[in-house]
Design a protein around this motif. Structure first.
Motif, PDB file in Angstrom:
ATOM      1  N   ALA A  64       0.828  -1.208   0.000  1.00 50.83           N
ATOM      2  CA  ALA A  64       0.000   0.000   0.000  1.00 50.83           C
ATOM      3  C   ALA A  64       0.865   1.263   0.000  1.00 50.83           C
ATOM      4  CB  ALA A  64      -0.943  -0.005   1.203  1.00 50.83           C
ATOM      5  N   VAL A  65       1.861   1.302   0.877  1.00 52.53           N
ATOM      6  CA  VAL A  65       2.714   2.498   0.972  1.00 52.53           C
ATOM      7  C   VAL A  65       3.500   2.694  -0.324  1.00 52.53           C
ATOM      8  CG1 VAL A  65       4.706   3.518   2.162  1.00 52.53           C
ATOM      9  CG2 VAL A  65       2.863   2.462   3.494  1.00 52.53           C
ATOM     10  N   GLU A  66       4.080   1.628  -0.842  1.00 51.49           N
ATOM     11  CA  GLU A  66       4.882   1.752  -2.063  1.00 51.49           C
ATOM     12  C   GLU A  66       4.024   2.140  -3.258  1.00 51.49           C
ATOM     13  OE1 GLU A  66       7.118  -1.915  -2.291  1.00 51.49           O
ATOM     14  OE2 GLU A  66       8.519  -1.243  -0.728  1.00 51.49           O
ATOM     15  N   ARG A  67       2.840   1.546  -3.363  1.00 52.76           N
ATOM     16  CA  ARG A  67       1.952   1.841  -4.495  1.00 52.76           C
ATOM     17  C   ARG A  67       1.452   3.281  -4.449  1.00 52.76           C
ATOM     18  NH1 ARG A  67      -3.340   1.652  -4.425  1.00 52.76           N
ATOM     19  NH2 ARG A  67      -3.394   0.323  -2.592  1.00 52.76           N
ATOM     20  N   MET A  68       1.086   3.750  -3.272  1.00 52.52           N
ATOM     21  CA  MET A  68       0.469   5.073  -3.164  1.00 52.52           C
ATOM     22  C   MET A  68       1.478   6.214  -3.107  1.00 52.52           C
ATOM     23  SD  MET A  68      -2.714   4.196  -0.644  1.00 52.52           S
ATOM     24  CE  MET A  68      -3.480   5.792  -0.833  1.00 52.52           C
ATOM     25  N   THR A  69       2.687   5.946  -2.603  1.00 49.89           N
ATOM     26  CA  THR A  69       3.647   7.033  -2.420  1.00 49.89           C
ATOM     27  C   THR A  69       4.880   6.929  -3.308  1.00 49.89           C
ATOM     28  OG1 THR A  69       4.909   5.892  -0.687  1.00 49.89           O
ATOM     29  CG2 THR A  69       2.992   7.221   0.018  1.00 49.89           C
ATOM     30  N   GLY A  70       5.191   5.738  -3.778  1.00 50.80           N
ATOM     31  CA  GLY A  70       6.414   5.543  -4.546  1.00 50.80           C
ATOM     32  C   GLY A  70       7.643   5.386  -3.669  1.00 50.80           C
TER      33      GLY A  70
END
Length: 142
Positions: free
Chosen positions: A107-113
């Protein structure tokens, strides 16, 4: 000769515009908190005192604090997450921890990069369904 400016089409997908995007720690904390709560077996987030204060705050403000039990460190390209969780009785904690790490990192990687480099999980308590309703019905003072 009049022209109609209202019908002009403007492309909003330019990739040649420079600038810097800064993502606040609180944004990453909210994303991590919501993602952790979505995992089966997670009852709630936070330790005893923060859960008690959070429950009062949620009742008064009629909103949920998704950052309760979540601490993050955010750099320019990476993030680290610490989570305090309460699991449901019967949950296989090792499996739940693996699912929490995977779900939160995705979730964090997908939404924030941002690259998630570490997720530390502290299991603070085990929730037994029906336990709270029994305590509420038995008052010490009559």
């Amino acid at each position: 000769m009049a022209t109609d400016n209202a019908s002009r089409s403007v492309s909003s997908h330019r990739s040649d515009v420079g600038g810097k995007t800064t993502i606040a720690d609180s944004v990453v904390a909210v994303i991590a908190g919501i993602a952790a709560r979505e995992v089966d077996g997670v009852h709630t987030m936070g330790g005893g005192a923060s859960r008690a204060m959070g429950a009062v705050r949620d009742t008064v403000s009629r909103s949920t604090d998704f950052t309760r039990g979540v601490k993050v460190e955010v750099g320019e390209k990476q993030a680290a997450v610490d989570l305090d969780v309460v699991v449901l009785y019967g949950t296989e904690i090792d499996d739940a921890a693996k699912q929490i790490r995977s779900h939160v990192a995705n979730a964090v990687e997908r939404m924030t990069g941002l690259e998630v480099v570490e997720i530390n999980i502290s299991v603070r308590d085990v929730y037994i369904p029906g336990e709270e309703s029994d305590e509420e019905s038995e008052s010490r003072v009559r």
